[in-house]
Design an enzyme around this catalytic site. Structure first.
Site, PDB file in Angstrom:
ATOM      1  N   ARG A 292       0.531  -1.155  -0.013  1.00  0.00           N
ATOM      2  CA  ARG A 292      -0.029   0.196  -0.001  1.00  0.00           C
ATOM      3  C   ARG A 292       0.953   1.219   0.086  1.00  0.00           C
ATOM      4  O   ARG A 292       0.417   2.431  -0.682  1.00  0.00           O
ATOM      5  CB  ARG A 292      -0.856  -0.080   1.244  1.00  0.00           C
ATOM      6  CG  ARG A 292      -2.093  -0.927   1.060  1.00  0.00           C
ATOM      7  CD  ARG A 292      -2.900  -1.255   2.240  1.00  0.00           C
ATOM      8  NE  ARG A 292      -4.014  -1.989   1.677  1.00  0.00           N
ATOM      9  CZ  ARG A 292      -5.173  -2.371   2.678  1.00  0.00           C
ATOM     10  NH1 ARG A 292      -4.991  -2.377   3.951  1.00  0.00           N
ATOM     11  NH2 ARG A 292      -6.114  -3.110   2.166  1.00  0.00           N
ATOM     12  N   TYR A 428      -6.275  -0.855  -6.868  1.00  0.00           N
ATOM     13  CA  TYR A 428      -5.690  -2.039  -6.346  1.00  0.00           C
ATOM     14  C   TYR A 428      -4.956  -2.065  -4.994  1.00  0.00           C
ATOM     15  O   TYR A 428      -4.976  -0.785  -4.505  1.00  0.00           O
ATOM     16  CB  TYR A 428      -4.929  -2.733  -7.270  1.00  0.00           C
ATOM     17  CG  TYR A 428      -3.594  -2.144  -7.918  1.00  0.00           C
ATOM     18  CD1 TYR A 428      -3.083  -0.889  -7.386  1.00  0.00           C
ATOM     19  CD2 TYR A 428      -3.365  -2.666  -9.264  1.00  0.00           C
ATOM     20  CE1 TYR A 428      -2.203  -0.231  -8.054  1.00  0.00           C
ATOM     21  CE2 TYR A 428      -2.043  -1.983  -9.565  1.00  0.00           C
ATOM     22  CZ  TYR A 428      -1.631  -1.030  -9.243  1.00  0.00           C
ATOM     23  OH  TYR A 428      -0.493  -0.270  -9.983  1.00  0.00           O
ATOM     24  N   GLU A 429      -4.722  -2.777  -4.300  1.00  0.00           N
ATOM     25  CA  GLU A 429      -4.277  -2.921  -2.808  1.00  0.00           C
ATOM     26  C   GLU A 429      -5.302  -2.446  -1.792  1.00  0.00           C
ATOM     27  O   GLU A 429      -4.853  -1.926  -0.820  1.00  0.00           O
ATOM     28  CB  GLU A 429      -2.897  -2.445  -2.893  1.00  0.00           C
ATOM     29  CG  GLU A 429      -1.716  -2.867  -3.796  1.00  0.00           C
ATOM     30  CD  GLU A 429      -1.564  -4.276  -3.408  1.00  0.00           C
ATOM     31  OE1 GLU A 429      -2.033  -4.940  -2.483  1.00  0.00           O
ATOM     32  OE2 GLU A 429      -1.030  -4.987  -4.637  1.00  0.00           O
ATOM     33  N   GLY A 430      -6.491  -2.557  -2.197  1.00  0.00           N
ATOM     34  CA  GLY A 430      -7.672  -2.163  -1.261  1.00  0.00           C
ATOM     35  C   GLY A 430      -7.897  -0.617  -1.751  1.00  0.00           C
ATOM     36  O   GLY A 430      -7.167   0.113  -2.020  1.00  0.00           O
TER      37      GLY A 430
END
Length: 567
Positions: A292, A428-430
């Site tokens: 993140r 992406y990545e949350g």
């Protein structure tokens, strides 16, 4: 225009925001001497400029392709990866006991920024490997570390993260992949994963997948999830039952293969568990938190590249006389007030985002060195860095296209590619909405609110340099108190505007610090002062207006039923 690594800017932020000298004073990071840092920044910049950057446009046009032999990367990528590995760039922040250099994460982040600016699609490959190394170094057994880390650290092998499934999306707890224990202690893995970045490619001999799956009888939701090492080739050299069936056709990052991965279709996919059964999310979040921050850094990377291209175009494009000038001769468009406004906004936002991401990365190093409160601060800053950093990447790339005008909407200039590539990072990545939810439901309460209180106190102290920052700090503190007593729906409805307010306030504090440190002559310091003042005087005052959205609550969002949205 060719990419030029912003070495002076990176060094300034490392010195005055990350506090790299303080980090290097810890025995753990003693190798980060001033000479070493300078050599790495210069060398990484030259590598990114000369090796990764020339492949950016042709890689976007060619894309990764799926053939009968597997996924093939664009021409030149294999040679570039070999040069990357031989240069030792993959091992900078990896633990020395596993073959890495043991340098600070924040210094490796500056190198990753260069790679992302030069070629965002390509840079995703080492980014994910970094997360795999971190997860194995912290949660793997000694045997697993000895088997997998040495070549992951060098880059001779690469790593991936396998979470998402077709029916689950962001709801990781709904995954259906299974892992059945075998007599020898390993597991038979079965399932399908989607959106797996660099899940298959031809750069290396082996790819080490970290795969989330559920064991028989495991608890529902995320509590029942375990994490497994599932390599392309097992330790005995045998090919594993894992393959890519399709590549996604995407808006951007075309050279990065985004794979649909299948495990165990022939009943012969073998994995090793990391940690114990049901401990998968703890290990996976180690990987995700690193990812993140690196995704927030991608926002900085694209913003830097888009800004450089826009400045170059604005200096070379001659059009119209400057309004109010005595001469009626056409001038470069950089002389027109609105173009200059856009360029300064791009500079200020890019520098503000870089400062925030480097600041967050430095807290990871401080936590590793044992500094009190650093881990909690890193946890608080991570959703800000990821969400706001990637929002800034999109905004700056859009402004860059606007500076180019019609030429920006044409692929040949490159401005459109930056805009297309940037748009994935908030997803992406949350997603950024998930980051905001994490902030208001988990991170504001760290140390019973003391982590946030200390940050707000530092922001308020910096307001002496910029009065608008004082107003924003007061608004953030007021809204944080409101959120503390709000219902869960109201908190989630307020989460995104609140995250933006807190991120701008934190970046404003960091820009105020840079303004105080930017004492001297020369173009770099002159631009540093101009960018800081623009951020503090024009960007910070925008943020308090979001306070009305925070306190509005969830009720207005549900004033109509679901079907009314079709009206």
């Amino acid at each position: 225009m060719p990419y030029v690594a912003p070495v002076a800017e990176q060094r300034f932020v490392l010195d005055h925001i990350a506090g790299l000298a303080e980090i290097a004073a810890h025995e753990r990071f003693a190798a980060a001497s001033p000479d070493t840092v300078e050599a790495i920044l210069v060398g990484a910049g030259e590598f990114a400029e000369g090796v990764f950057a020339p492949l950016n446009l042709p890689g976007d046009r060619a894309g990764a392709t799926l053939t009968a032999e597997g996924v093939v990367t664009p021409p030149g990528f294999r040679e570039a990866w070999r040069a990357y590995v031989e240069g030792g760039w993959n091992s900078l922040a990896a633990p020395a006991e596993h073959g890495g250099m043991g340098l600070p994460f924040v210094l490796a982040a500056a190198v990753q920024e260069d790679l992302g600016s030069a070629n965002l699609a390509f840079s995703l490959c080492p980014m994910l490997s970094t997360g795999a190394v971190e997860a194995l170094a912290r949660h793997g057994t000694a045997e697993q570390q000895a088997a997998w880390l040495p070549k992951l650290v060098t880059g001779e092998w690469t790593g991936t993260m396998n979470l998402t499934e077709p029916q689950a999306g962001s709801d990781v707890g709904a995954l259906r992949s299974t892992a059945t224990r075998l007599p020898d202690g390993r597991y038979a893995i079965s399932g399908t994963k989607i959106f797996i970045t660099w899940g298959e490619h031809d750069l290396v001999d082996n790819i080490v997948h970290l795969v989330l799956a559920r064991t028989p009888g495991a608890a529902a939701g995320t509590r029942g999830i375990s994490l497994f090492i599932v390599p392309r080739f097992n330790a005995d050299g045998a090919a594993n039952d894992a393959y890519c069936s399709a590549l996604e056709h995407k808006l951007g990052i075309h050279a990065s293969p985004t794979c649909v991965m299948h495990y165990g279709e022939q009943g012969a996919c073998i994995g090793e568990i990391i940690g114990g059964e049901g401990e998968g999310m703890r290990a996976m979040f180690t990987m995700m938190n690193v990812a993140r921050l690196n995704v927030g850094l991608q926002g900085v990377s694209i913003a830097e590249r888009a800004t450089q291209a826009a400045v170059d175009y604005a200096q070379s494009r001659i059009q119209s006389a400057r309004a109010g000038a005595a001469s009626r001769e056409p001038v470069a468009i950089i002389g027109h007030p609105d173009v200059r406004r856009m360029l300064l906004r791009m500079k200020a936002l890019t520098q503000g985002a870089r400062a925030l991401v480097y600041f967050a990365a430095s807290q990871v190093d401080r936590a590793a060195a044992g500094e009190a409160g650093a881990k909690a601060r890193a946890d608080l800053l991570t959703p800000l860095a990821k969400a706001w950093g990637t929002d800034i990447g999109c905004e700056v790339a859009s402004l860059g296209l606007q500076v180019h005008g019609g030429a920006g909407y044409i692929e040949e200039t490159g401005a459109a590619q930056y805009f297309r590539d940037a748009r994935i990072a908030p997803i992406y990545e949350g997603t950024n909405g998930i980051q905001a939810a994490d902030l208001v439901t988990r991170k504001l309460g760290l140390e019973e609110g003391a982590t946030l209180d200390r940050l707000l106190a530092e922001i308020a102290a910096a307001a002496a340099v910029a009065p608008p920052l004082a107003m924003l700090a007061e608004a953030v503190a007021k809204d944080a108190r409101w959120l503390h007593g709000a219902s869960i729906d109201d908190r989630l409805a307020a989460s995104y505007p609140f995250l933006t307010m807190l991120a701008v306030a934190t970046a404003g504090m960091l820009m105020a610090r840079q303004l105080s440190a930017a004492d001297g002559e020369g173009p770099f310091l002159a631009m540093k002062r101009a960018a800081c003042r623009f951020f503090l005087d024009r960007i910070v005052p925008e943020a308090p207006g979001l306070s009305a959205q925070v306190s509005a609550g969830a009720a207005p969002l549900y004033a109509v039923d679901d079907e009314a949205f079709r009206a």
